[in-house]
Motif scaffolding. Structure first.
Motif, PDB file in Angstrom:
ATOM      1  N   TYR A  80       0.883  -0.730   0.020  1.00 15.19           N
ATOM      2  CA  TYR A  80       0.347   0.426   0.247  1.00 15.19           C
ATOM      3  C   TYR A  80       0.695   1.254   0.056  1.00 15.19           C
ATOM      4  N   SER A  81       1.973   1.207   0.210  1.00 10.80           N
ATOM      5  CA  SER A  81       2.969   2.515   0.361  1.00 10.80           C
ATOM      6  C   SER A  81       3.110   3.025  -1.061  1.00 10.80           C
ATOM      7  N   LEU A 139      -7.369   1.034  -0.998  1.00 12.28           N
ATOM      8  CA  LEU A 139      -6.906   1.750   0.758  1.00 12.28           C
ATOM      9  C   LEU A 139      -9.248   2.016   0.817  1.00 12.28           C
ATOM     10  N   TRP A 194      -3.333   8.767   6.987  1.00 11.14           N
ATOM     11  CA  TRP A 194      -3.080   7.581   7.639  1.00 11.14           C
ATOM     12  C   TRP A 194      -3.973   6.706   8.550  1.00 11.14           C
ATOM     13  N   LEU A 253      -5.154   3.993   6.662  1.00 10.18           N
ATOM     14  CA  LEU A 253      -4.573   3.087   6.608  1.00 10.18           C
ATOM     15  C   LEU A 253      -4.245   2.226   8.244  1.00 10.18           C
ATOM     16  N   HIS A 269      -5.141  -1.713   8.493  1.00 14.86           N
ATOM     17  CA  HIS A 269      -4.125  -2.489   9.456  1.00 14.86           C
ATOM     18  C   HIS A 269      -4.649  -3.189  10.322  1.00 14.86           C
TER      19      HIS A 269
END
Ligand SMILES: *[C@@H]1O[C@H](CO)[C@@H](O)[C@H](O)[C@H]1NC(C)=O
Ligand SMILES: *[C@@H]1O[C@H](CO)[C@@H](O)[C@H](O)[C@H]1NC(C)=O
Length: 372
Positions: free
Chosen positions: A74-75, A126, A357, A360, A364
């Motif tokens: 995902y980065s 995402l 963020w 994410l 996660h």
């Protein structure tokens, strides 16, 4: 609930990008933070590694059956403009947002556009964080973001002579092995902790290496000869990670968030540096600003990450790699709308990049908790 440690594989390096590391704060009681940007003469590497972060994205189809999707880095992705995104009215009526960071209320010219950019990882999507679903799923769960260690400025007269005996009139004492009181109890109490560290490690304007250096202490004694900050950072990380691993409650989940990039151009914050972009940077611009070879103003971003990745190797912290996506977002700081004497190219406009963020983080977390 057992933690499945495989959801993130970090530290694969590739030669062309670098990334950084971010650390944050919390932990460090050890740190006294502030931003220090140290001099990092050490790292003169010609390769800047990009740390890939793989996550298995899981979804449900319309009948609620979970679909496991291939792991996705995902980065690695890009920001896509989506004009249909509407912000809730986070204007001057929203008192929860500190005014220096409310770019809508402060009339930043692209204030309303900032959240219209959506991070699209190359091989997956995402999902946006759904607050109601999150609260349901994590009912009775204590989540804490730990950061900001306390700055412990010393002046010689307040300090019974230790500093003076070292030849300093003032400085910052950092006990590398003592967790800061603000978070020392957190691992035994919270179910989920998210650590990060500051920019302070490379901040000569805050920690003058001669006049008011950071001085590291271990077992209550100064480490002599005085350590350069990057060496102190390694010690702090080592102690902090082992402390948290020993103290974390059973089943607790630990994250370390990577470094939040600053975007000063034309000088540092106190040298007239600015960030006037109205759109995310292009990949070439990102490299120009952040590559270690260029040794630019914001070079600490990837340097701190290098230390962080090294320190976390072999630990069971999950890494939230927010650096890479955030490096593009030179448009998303308050800049001149921050209401300060200088441009603010360090904090983020809210809402904005930090909401991604959160997306994410939640993805996660769901991945860890609800796998299988
Ligand atoms: C990077 O730049 C800083 C100041 O701009 C300088 O002090 C330092 O020596 C440089 N480091 C390297 C590795 O070139
Ligand atoms: C932003 O614009 C509004 C409307 O023009 C004005 O009332 C307000 O004072 C401005 N805010 C700032 C911080 O300049």
């Amino acid at each position: 609930m057992p933690i499945r440690g495989h959801s993130l594989h970090h530290a694969k390096k590739s030669a062309s990008h670098s990334s950084s590391c971010s650390t944050s704060l919390l932990f460090i009681s050890l740190l006294c933070l502030a931003s220090l940007f140290l001099v990092y003469s050490l790292f003169k590497s010609s390769v800047s590694p990009h740390n890939h972060q793989n996550l298995q994205f899981k979804r449900s189809d319309s009948s609620g059956t979970p679909i496991l999707v291939e792991p996705c880095d995902y980065s690695d992705g890009m920001w896509i403009y989506d004009p249909s995104v509407r912000s809730a009215p986070y204007d001057h009526t929203c008192k929860e947002i500190f005014k220096g960071w409310n770019c809508i209320a402060s009339n930043k010219s692209n204030g309303l556009d900032i959240i219209k950019w959506h991070w699209k990882p190359k091989g997956c999507d995402l999902p946006r964080f759904d607050p109601v679903r999150f609260l349901e799923r994590f009912r009775n769960t204590n989540v804490e973001a730990c950061f900001t260690p306390i700055s412990c400025r010393w002046s010689a007269d307040a300090n019974g002579g230790t500093l003076e005996s070292l030849g300093y009139k003032e400085g910052f004492r950092v006990d590398v092995d003592i967790p800061d009181g603000t978070w020392a109890e957190a691992p035994s109490f919270h179910d989920i902790l998210i650590f990060n560290t500051g920019h302070w490690w490379w901040a000569p304007s805050k920690f003058d290496p001669v006049k008011s250096p950071m001085l590291f202490f271990e077992n209550g004694l100064p480490l002599i000869p005085a350590l350069p900050p990057h060496v102190g950072l390694d010690l702090v990380l080592k102690h902090m990670i082992s402390f948290v691993e020993r103290r974390m409650r059973t089943g607790g989940i630990k994250f370390f968030r990577t470094q939040s990039p600053r975007h000063f151009e034309g000088g540092d914050w106190d040298q007239g540096g600015f960030c006037q972009h109205l759109q995310p940077l292009l990949p070439e611009q990102v490299e120009e600003l952040f590559s270690l070879e260029n040794n630019g103003t914001n070079v600490e971003t990837r340097l701190v990450n290098q230390h962080l990745y090294k320190a976390l190797q072999g630990s069971d912290f999950h890494i939230l790699e927010i650096t890479r996506m955030s490096e593009f977002r030179a448009d998303a700081h308050p800049s001149t709308a921050g209401g300060k004497k200088h441009d603010d190219c360090m904090h983020w406009c809210l809402p904005g990049t930090t909401d991604t963020w959160n997306d994410l983080f939640i993805t996660h977390l769901n991945n860890i908790k609800f796998q299988n």
